[in-house]
Design a protein around this motif. Structure first.
Motif, short mmCIF file in Angstrom:
data_model
loop_
_atom_site.label_atom_id
_atom_site.label_comp_id
_atom_site.label_asym_id
_atom_site.label_seq_id
_atom_site.Cartn_x
_atom_site.Cartn_y
_atom_site.Cartn_z
N TRP A 112 0.84 -1.20 0.00
CA TRP A 112 0.00 0.00 0.00
C TRP A 112 0.87 1.25 0.00
N VAL A 113 0.39 2.28 -0.70
CA VAL A 113 0.83 3.65 -0.45
C VAL A 113 -0.33 4.32 0.26
N LEU A 127 -2.55 11.89 -8.66
CA LEU A 127 -1.32 12.10 -9.43
C LEU A 127 -0.41 10.88 -9.35
N LEU A 128 -0.25 10.30 -8.16
CA LEU A 128 0.61 9.12 -8.03
C LEU A 128 0.01 7.94 -8.79
N ASN A 129 -1.30 7.76 -8.68
CA ASN A 129 -1.96 6.71 -9.46
C ASN A 129 -1.67 6.86 -10.95
N ALA A 220 8.32 6.69 5.37
CA ALA A 220 7.46 7.86 5.57
C ALA A 220 8.00 9.02 4.75
N ILE A 221 7.09 9.70 4.04
CA ILE A 221 7.46 10.85 3.21
C ILE A 221 6.66 12.06 3.69
N ALA A 294 7.68 9.20 -3.80
CA ALA A 294 7.05 7.87 -3.70
C ALA A 294 7.33 7.04 -4.95
N ALA A 295 7.22 7.65 -6.12
CA ALA A 295 7.43 6.90 -7.36
C ALA A 295 8.86 6.40 -7.47
#
Length: 462
Positions: A112-113, A127-129, A220-221, A294-295
């Protein structure tokens, strides 16, 4: 035989009931309403073997028929965690969990994110999706918007050969509070400002809920440009910190930043221009960095990330640019359900703006929003249940522009368009600063209605 009791016949409750039944659990769903619409939904669920009881309030007496056989009680995000009935059930040793917890147990084998924050989480999720999907990964999104987590689990279980590579999940404080074991592979925290205080009681309690999710995340970001997160920084060990302000926000080093030339970079050097994302506003530069961090952690190259950013179409209901009406550019920001989100939208406006605001008011600090009204708005059209309250608030700030009040959006849109034409405003912005529940089931329905009204007036003006 043990039985799971699901409370509420909304999207989350229906998803949880269906998922639990598919796993072989005996499920009863209780709903205090008994409308014809609920009756139709109940009939469909009963055909799937789910016991549905309408007109049953959330009271301790409603659970007595199952005394001694309740496996757990599952609630939707809209039900307060400290509801007296839930407190009493927990006191009797009955486990109470949220729909998100049910989904987590079904989906925890997939990484999971988990994305949370007061504002920005919906944009970051979309956006990440998009960036992951454009790079060829199967990374569906859901949770607090779109597909509920339980619905997603059902879809995935029905097609195991198409199991996702990642799940991109937006998580609200309500959902995290009722699912304390969710442990994402990657956790993102966008912002923290006072919100939902009528539910959580204090900023400290609200912060602690979100902090718990990040503490349970493997990576963690954080957004280092958010004032509250900056203040917390010294209490965190590890994690990645991103900043649109440069390499040393507030004197503390960033792991990923935007330099003076507008380039996204880290310690190894520049990667690509921040202009790859065309969405306006400094907050979207922060969102870009969160997604990039994340990417990259997932394994995408800089080129893949840049390509995804360039093709991103935007987020429905979040500074969504609509077709112009005459010379007026129109933005749908129905997602702005609090003062802070509405302030961010106003900051992003390129020129003088007519603002539409209103709905079900919330607690919060309105000072930044009021200041942006002074800076950007020539007229404010207020609608819905909170119109008079907001008018009093804005008037007390000595706002120099026009103020109008009306019942609903159907009346607000023509008022706003007329004001924009008369005053020479370049933009018209729906950014309510309020919840939608006085007149709509959710902010999406409010935004869709706004778009319909704008399109009608655009056609008449053509």
């Amino acid at each position: 035989m043990e039985r799971t009791i699901v409370v509420g016949l909304g999207r989350s409750g229906i998803g949880a009931a269906k998922l639990l039944a598919s796993q072989g659990h005996q499920v009863s769903l209780i709903e205090r309403g008994d409308s014809p619409e609920f009756a139709g939904i109940a009939a469909a669920l009963k055909a799937d073997g789910i016991d549905v009881q309408l007109g049953v309030p959330l009271e301790l007496a409603s659970f007595r028929p199952w005394t001694g056989s309740i496996r757990c009680v599952v609630i939707s995000p809209g039900i307060p965690w400290d509801h007296s009935t839930l407190v009493a059930l927990r006191g009797e040793g009955v486990p109470v969990i949220g729909e998100m917890a049910v989904a987590w147990h079904a989906l925890r084998e997939i990484p999971w994110v988990g994305i949370t924050g007061t504002n920005g989480k919906t944009t970051v999720t979309h956006l990440l999706n998009h960036v992951l999907q454009s790079a060829g990964l199967n990374a569906p999104m859901g949770g607090n918007m779109g597909v509920s987590a339980a619905e997603m689990a059902l879809l995935i279980s029905s097609a195991p050969s198409m199991s996702p590579d990642w799940l991109v999940m937006e998580l609200s404080s309500y959902q995290i509070e009722a699912a304390a074991d969710i442990s994402p592979r990657i956790g993102l925290w966008t912002t923290l400002t006072p919100d939902h205080l009528e539910r959580h009681g204090s900023l400290e309690a609200y912060r602690a809920i979100k902090r718990g999710l990040l503490e349970r995340s493997e990576l963690a970001i954080f957004n280092a440009d958010d004032p509250d997160l900056r203040q917390q920084r010294r209490s965190w060990k590890g994690g990645l910190w991103v900043s649109a302000e440069g390499p040393n926000p507030d004197g503390q080093p960033a792991d990923l930043w935007i330099d003076a030339n507008g380039m996204v970079q880290d310690a190894s050097g520049p990667m690509f221009s921040a202009s790859a994302l065309s969405m306006p506003g400094d907050h979207n530069r922060q969102n870009l960095l969160m997604v990039t961090a994340a990417a990259r952690a997932i394994g995408l190259s800089s080129q893949q990330i840049e390509t995804g950013l360039k093709s991103f179409p935007g987020v429905p209901h979040r500074l969504e640019a609509l077709s112009a009406v005459g010379d007026v550019t129109v933005f749908n920001d129905s997602k702005a359900t609090n003062y802070d989100a509405a302030e961010v939208a106003l900051r992003a406006m390129p020129s003088t703006t007519v603002v539409l605001a209103g709905g079900q008011t919330k607690q919060g600090d309105s000072r930044g929003w009021l200041q942006q009204l002074h800076n950007k708005a020539c007229s404010v059209v207020l609608f819905g249940a909170g119109a008079q309250e907001l008018k009093t608030l804005i008037s007390a700030s000595r706002f120099q522009g026009e103020l109008h009040c009306c019942d609903d959006l159907s009346k607000a849109v023509p008022l706003a368009l007329e004001a924009a034409k008369r005053l020479g405003a370049a933009c018209m912005l729906l950014s309510p600063a309020c919840a939608s529940f006085d007149q709509y089931p959710d902010f999406e329905a409010r935004g869709d209605h706004f778009k319909q009204l704008v399109e009608q007036h655009r056609e008449m003006a053509a």
